[in-house]
Design an enzyme around this catalytic site. Structure first.
Site, PDB file in Angstrom:
ATOM      1  N   HIS A 168      38.960  37.654  30.595  1.00  0.00           N
ATOM      2  CA  HIS A 168      38.386  36.305  31.202  1.00  0.00           C
ATOM      3  C   HIS A 168      38.265  35.299  30.420  1.00  0.00           C
ATOM      4  O   HIS A 168      38.050  33.975  30.946  1.00  0.00           O
ATOM      5  CB  HIS A 168      36.871  36.600  31.688  1.00  0.00           C
ATOM      6  N   ASP A 190      41.798  46.362  35.361  1.00  0.00           N
ATOM      7  CA  ASP A 190      40.503  46.144  35.359  1.00  0.00           C
ATOM      8  C   ASP A 190      39.747  45.935  36.748  1.00  0.00           C
ATOM      9  O   ASP A 190      40.511  45.454  37.815  1.00  0.00           O
ATOM     10  CB  ASP A 190      39.962  45.145  34.331  1.00  0.00           C
ATOM     11  N   HIS A 213      38.054  43.590  37.635  1.00  0.00           N
ATOM     12  CA  HIS A 213      37.913  42.202  37.770  1.00  0.00           C
ATOM     13  C   HIS A 213      39.296  41.473  37.464  1.00  0.00           C
ATOM     14  O   HIS A 213      40.055  42.167  36.899  1.00  0.00           O
ATOM     15  CB  HIS A 213      36.984  41.760  36.792  1.00  0.00           C
ATOM     16  N   ASP A 256      36.004  49.939  34.757  1.00  0.00           N
ATOM     17  CA  ASP A 256      35.151  49.584  35.578  1.00  0.00           C
ATOM     18  C   ASP A 256      35.373  49.729  37.141  1.00  0.00           C
ATOM     19  O   ASP A 256      34.603  49.525  37.786  1.00  0.00           O
ATOM     20  CB  ASP A 256      34.485  48.175  35.435  1.00  0.00           C
TER      21      ASP A 256
HETATM   22 ZN   LIG Z   1      35.973  44.085  34.396  1.00  0.00          ZN
END
Ligand SMILES: [Zn+2]
Length: 348
Positions: free
Chosen positions: A126, A163, A165, A250
């Site tokens: 991120h 991931d 995200h 996740d």
């Molecule tokens: Zn994540």
């Protein structure tokens, strides 16, 4: 047996994020303890890490971002972002996290190791050019890809981001660059908000961002089918010289942040497929770095399954992951990705 190198060190545990933060030091404590298990210890070799240097961090980040993170060194508690907290050792941990990726890339390119798994914190995908974000300080995988291009003169690096995200920082780092192909599966709409189908790149980078936004509830077969029908054909046309993975866990069924249903066998199957891509096109050069994953047991079991897969021990039966049906909505998502990417990739 494939040569698998692992980065692990107490410095990655020393990065503290405050009580009740999901990105906790315990994540690595359970993984490091699993690495000592009989049956796992002989599957990998431990590599010695190094710090990334200022000139390496600034391959991706601004000097002012580096300075802001550096200023947290020795400070018990600072906030770089609403959910990105640091402690005394966080700056060092982040330098060593990026350094592990850089050192690992040197090892796989020199042929000293075939595969690498950097079991490090903080995560990175991120982190943007000029700011920390979403538990991430420096974008280790993006720094690694740019390092491979600059230091090793590579022209085609594939980043696979599984991931939960979307890796906004990674995508933005190479959005107008054809030397890095960024492929991401992620829950959507969800944090950080980016990663829709039509984000395919800009300028010379058009077609080199491949986003697969997913609703909640996807499991092993959904992910495997997407990897098989979207990632693999594109990768076979792209012919990467190096494969990097933002390995977040996740999407595990037990994860407190996510709404997906992956199991350890499912991650092993994805790792196996990515490993095959690396074997076919990149002389086996494959490096994974840990991103998210907040169920401690889910994280531990999934990392173990991936290590066993990379070391050639975990045998997922061929067809096991693709056999029993995936959700019909996954077919519609694949069709939409194909429509978006059709003008760039002849496989669709
Ligand atoms: Zn994540």
């Amino acid at each position: 047996m494939e040569r698998l190198g692992v980065y692990r060190d107490p410095i990655y545990i020393a990065h503290e994020t405050g009580s009740f933060h999901p990105e906790s030091p315990q994540r690595l404590e359970v993984i490091y303890s699993m690495l000592e298990d009989n049956g796992v210890r002989r599957l990998y070799e431990q590599c010695s890490m190094r710090k990334a240097e200022l000139h390496e961090i600034t391959l991706i980040h601004s000097a002012s971002h580096f300075e802001r993170v550096a200023a947290t060194a020795g400070v018990p508690q600072s906030y770089l972002d609403a959910d990105t907290q640091t402690s005394e050792d966080s700056f060092d941990a982040a330098l060593y996290a990026a350094g592990a990726v850089l050192d690992g890339i040197d090892l796989v390119i020199s042929g000293k190791m075939r595969n690498i798994f950097a079991l490090v914190r903080p995560p990175g995908h991120h982190a943007e050019r000029d700011r920390a974000m979403g538990f991430c300080l420096f974008n280790s995988i993006a720094i690694g890809a740019q390092y491979a291009i600059k230091k090793h003169a590579l022209e085609r690096v594939l980043i696979v981001d599984w991931d939960l995200h979307h890796g906004n920082g990674t995508q933005h780092s190479f959005y107008d660059d054809q030397r890095v192909l960024y492929f991401s599966t992620h829950q959507y709409p969800f944090y950080p908000g980016s990663g829709d189908f039509q984000e395919t790149g800009t300028g010379i980078g058009r077609g080199f961002s491949v986003n697969v936004p997913l609703g909640m509830g996807c499991g092993d077969n959904d992910f495997y089918t997407i990897f098989k029908e979207v990632l693999e054909p594109i990768a076979d046309l792209y012919r990467p010289q190096l494969v990097l993975v933002s390995a977040g866990f996740d999407t595990h069924f037990d994860d407190p942040l996510g709404g997906m249903k992956m199991t350890p066998d499912g991650y092993a199957a994805l790792a196996g497929l990515v490993q095959q891509i690396a074997n076919r096109h990149a002389e086996g050069r494959l490096l994974l770095t840990l991103e998210g994953g907040y169920s401690l047991s889910g994280l531990r079991d999934s990392v173990r399954a991936v290590i066993e897969q990379l070391a050639g021990k975990h045998q997922v039966e061929e067809g096991a992951a693709e056999g029993t049906g995936h959700d019909r909505s996954t077919d519609r998502i694949i069709e939409t990705v194909a429509q978006m990417q059709r003008e760039f990739w002849s496989c669709f």
